[in-house]
Design a protein around this motif. Structure first.
Motif, PDB file in Angstrom:
ATOM      1  N   GLY A 263      13.380 -29.633 -22.875  1.00  0.00           N
ATOM      2  CA  GLY A 263      12.824 -30.094 -24.205  1.00  0.00           C
ATOM      3  C   GLY A 263      11.686 -28.977 -24.574  1.00  0.00           C
ATOM      4  O   GLY A 263      11.608 -27.982 -24.007  1.00  0.00           O
ATOM      5  N   PRO A 264      11.225 -29.080 -25.806  1.00  0.00           N
ATOM      6  CA  PRO A 264      10.451 -28.110 -26.518  1.00  0.00           C
ATOM      7  C   PRO A 264       9.229 -27.809 -25.923  1.00  0.00           C
ATOM      8  O   PRO A 264       8.203 -26.702 -25.989  1.00  0.00           O
ATOM      9  CB  PRO A 264      10.430 -28.644 -28.023  1.00  0.00           C
ATOM     10  CG  PRO A 264      10.743 -29.924 -27.948  1.00  0.00           C
ATOM     11  CD  PRO A 264      11.462 -30.101 -26.910  1.00  0.00           C
TER      12      PRO A 264
ATOM     13  N   ALA B  44      14.847 -36.008 -21.763  1.00  0.00           N
ATOM     14  CA  ALA B  44      15.418 -34.753 -22.355  1.00  0.00           C
ATOM     15  C   ALA B  44      15.365 -35.102 -23.702  1.00  0.00           C
ATOM     16  O   ALA B  44      15.838 -36.066 -24.391  1.00  0.00           O
ATOM     17  CB  ALA B  44      16.822 -34.443 -21.745  1.00  0.00           C
ATOM     18  N   HIS B  45      15.119 -33.660 -24.645  1.00  0.00           N
ATOM     19  CA  HIS B  45      15.525 -33.989 -25.958  1.00  0.00           C
ATOM     20  C   HIS B  45      16.824 -33.664 -26.352  1.00  0.00           C
ATOM     21  O   HIS B  45      17.764 -32.825 -25.658  1.00  0.00           O
ATOM     22  CB  HIS B  45      14.722 -32.679 -26.558  1.00  0.00           C
ATOM     23  CG  HIS B  45      14.458 -32.731 -27.943  1.00  0.00           C
ATOM     24  ND1 HIS B  45      15.577 -32.423 -28.849  1.00  0.00           N
ATOM     25  CD2 HIS B  45      13.585 -33.093 -28.748  1.00  0.00           C
ATOM     26  CE1 HIS B  45      15.177 -32.482 -30.035  1.00  0.00           C
ATOM     27  NE2 HIS B  45      13.772 -32.902 -30.030  1.00  0.00           N
ATOM     28  N   PRO B  46      17.426 -34.562 -27.273  1.00  0.00           N
ATOM     29  CA  PRO B  46      18.830 -34.431 -27.631  1.00  0.00           C
ATOM     30  C   PRO B  46      19.380 -33.201 -27.819  1.00  0.00           C
ATOM     31  O   PRO B  46      20.487 -32.875 -27.391  1.00  0.00           O
ATOM     32  CB  PRO B  46      18.944 -35.454 -28.919  1.00  0.00           C
ATOM     33  CG  PRO B  46      17.769 -36.275 -28.825  1.00  0.00           C
ATOM     34  CD  PRO B  46      16.674 -35.497 -28.201  1.00  0.00           C
TER      35      PRO B  46
ATOM     36  N   HIS C 144       8.442 -33.782 -22.213  1.00  0.00           N
ATOM     37  CA  HIS C 144       9.780 -33.344 -21.412  1.00  0.00           C
ATOM     38  C   HIS C 144       9.412 -32.659 -20.236  1.00  0.00           C
ATOM     39  O   HIS C 144       8.225 -32.578 -19.978  1.00  0.00           O
ATOM     40  CB  HIS C 144      10.295 -32.312 -22.520  1.00  0.00           C
ATOM     41  CG  HIS C 144      10.383 -32.748 -23.940  1.00  0.00           C
ATOM     42  ND1 HIS C 144      11.447 -33.975 -24.002  1.00  0.00           N
ATOM     43  CD2 HIS C 144       9.917 -32.650 -25.118  1.00  0.00           C
ATOM     44  CE1 HIS C 144      11.457 -34.090 -25.364  1.00  0.00           C
ATOM     45  NE2 HIS C 144      10.557 -33.489 -26.166  1.00  0.00           N
ATOM     46  N   SER C 145      10.523 -32.099 -19.581  1.00  0.00           N
ATOM     47  CA  SER C 145      10.083 -31.835 -18.019  1.00  0.00           C
ATOM     48  C   SER C 145      10.457 -30.128 -17.874  1.00  0.00           C
ATOM     49  O   SER C 145      11.551 -29.854 -18.400  1.00  0.00           O
ATOM     50  CB  SER C 145      10.916 -32.542 -17.130  1.00  0.00           C
ATOM     51  OG  SER C 145      10.463 -33.772 -17.249  1.00  0.00           O
TER      52      SER C 145
ATOM     53  N   GLY D 253       5.035 -16.661 -24.607  1.00  0.00           N
ATOM     54  CA  GLY D 253       4.574 -17.775 -25.392  1.00  0.00           C
ATOM     55  C   GLY D 253       5.184 -19.196 -24.873  1.00  0.00           C
ATOM     56  O   GLY D 253       4.442 -20.075 -24.509  1.00  0.00           O
ATOM     57  N   TRP D 254       6.524 -19.100 -24.320  1.00  0.00           N
ATOM     58  CA  TRP D 254       7.299 -20.397 -24.072  1.00  0.00           C
ATOM     59  C   TRP D 254       7.149 -20.389 -22.619  1.00  0.00           C
ATOM     60  O   TRP D 254       6.815 -21.626 -22.138  1.00  0.00           O
ATOM     61  CB  TRP D 254       8.792 -20.038 -24.429  1.00  0.00           C
ATOM     62  CG  TRP D 254       9.852 -20.842 -23.660  1.00  0.00           C
ATOM     63  CD1 TRP D 254      10.480 -20.668 -22.461  1.00  0.00           C
ATOM     64  CD2 TRP D 254      10.083 -22.391 -23.947  1.00  0.00           C
ATOM     65  NE1 TRP D 254      11.234 -21.733 -22.229  1.00  0.00           N
ATOM     66  CE2 TRP D 254      11.109 -22.640 -23.041  1.00  0.00           C
ATOM     67  CE3 TRP D 254       9.670 -23.154 -25.133  1.00  0.00           C
ATOM     68  CZ2 TRP D 254      11.608 -24.027 -22.960  1.00  0.00           C
ATOM     69  CZ3 TRP D 254      10.382 -24.354 -25.198  1.00  0.00           C
ATOM     70  CH2 TRP D 254      11.259 -24.783 -24.036  1.00  0.00           C
TER      71      TRP D 254
END
Length: 193
Positions: free
Chosen positions: A20-21, A58-60, A26-27, A109-110
């Motif tokens: 996820g973002p 989880a993000h779709p 999210h994980s 950044g991520w």
């Protein structure tokens, strides 16, 4: 000068994979780092796959993205470890490096957001402090171009290792971008006035 200022910088190229973002809802699925000395020699590496966070989903859109990479998905779900022992082992590994650790990533950044959140949440430790170096920003400065013209497609081929494909397996990608950064760093130092 404090003792830590006398230590060499150790560049810790890091890649994470997630579902996820943002961390929390999210994980982080996988974390890998490769440590390099100032001359660009690989010193050590660390890799772990993590259990998902309790209550996280989880993000779709990330589920759709992962469906394109079934081999990488299978790799990041193999031999998972609970986040707390995984992050304590990681912090121990970073703190044992023979110098001052500098987090290096593309995009920093991520990856740094995820690693820092997990470290603080599960260990309360900051082995990098807030030292995070973004490779694309470094490329922008070296090439004296706009950020938008500093993506990988604009970089000279000599900075890349031919044998390192981008696989979306965290350890592979940490090594790929680490070698990229070390090629850039060596060239930048040669050109130093």
């Amino acid at each position: 000068m404090t003792p830590s200022q006398n230590q060499p910088e150790i560049y810790v190229s890091t890649d994470i994979e997630a579902d996820g973002p943002i961390p929390g809802p999210h994980s982080m699925l996988s974390l890998a780092s490769v440590a390099y000395d100032p001359e660009g020699r690989e010193l050590d590496s660390f890799s772990v796959n993590l259990d998902t966070l309790e209550g996280a989903r989880a993000h779709p859109r990330m589920e759709q993205w992962w469906a394109q990479f079934p081999e990488a998905w299978a790799e990041c779900r193999r031999d998972t470890v609970a986040p707390q022992p995984a992050m304590n082992a990681y912090a121990d590994w970073v703190e044992a490096l023979p110098g001052r650790a500098v987090f290096v990533a593309w995009p920093a950044g991520w990856d740094f957001m995820w690693v820092y959140w997990y470290l603080m949440h599960f260990t309360g430790r900051r082995p990098f402090h807030e030292n995070a170096l973004d490779i694309r920003t470094y490329a922008m400065a070296m090439r004296r171009l706009e950020y938008r013209r500093s993506g990988k497609q604009y970089l000279p081929r000599r900075w890349f290792s031919e044998e390192r494909p981008h696989t979306h397996v965290a350890l592979d990608d940490a090594r790929e971008q680490g070698e990229l950064f070390m090629h850039m760093l060596r060239e930048n130092r040669r050109n130093d006035p």
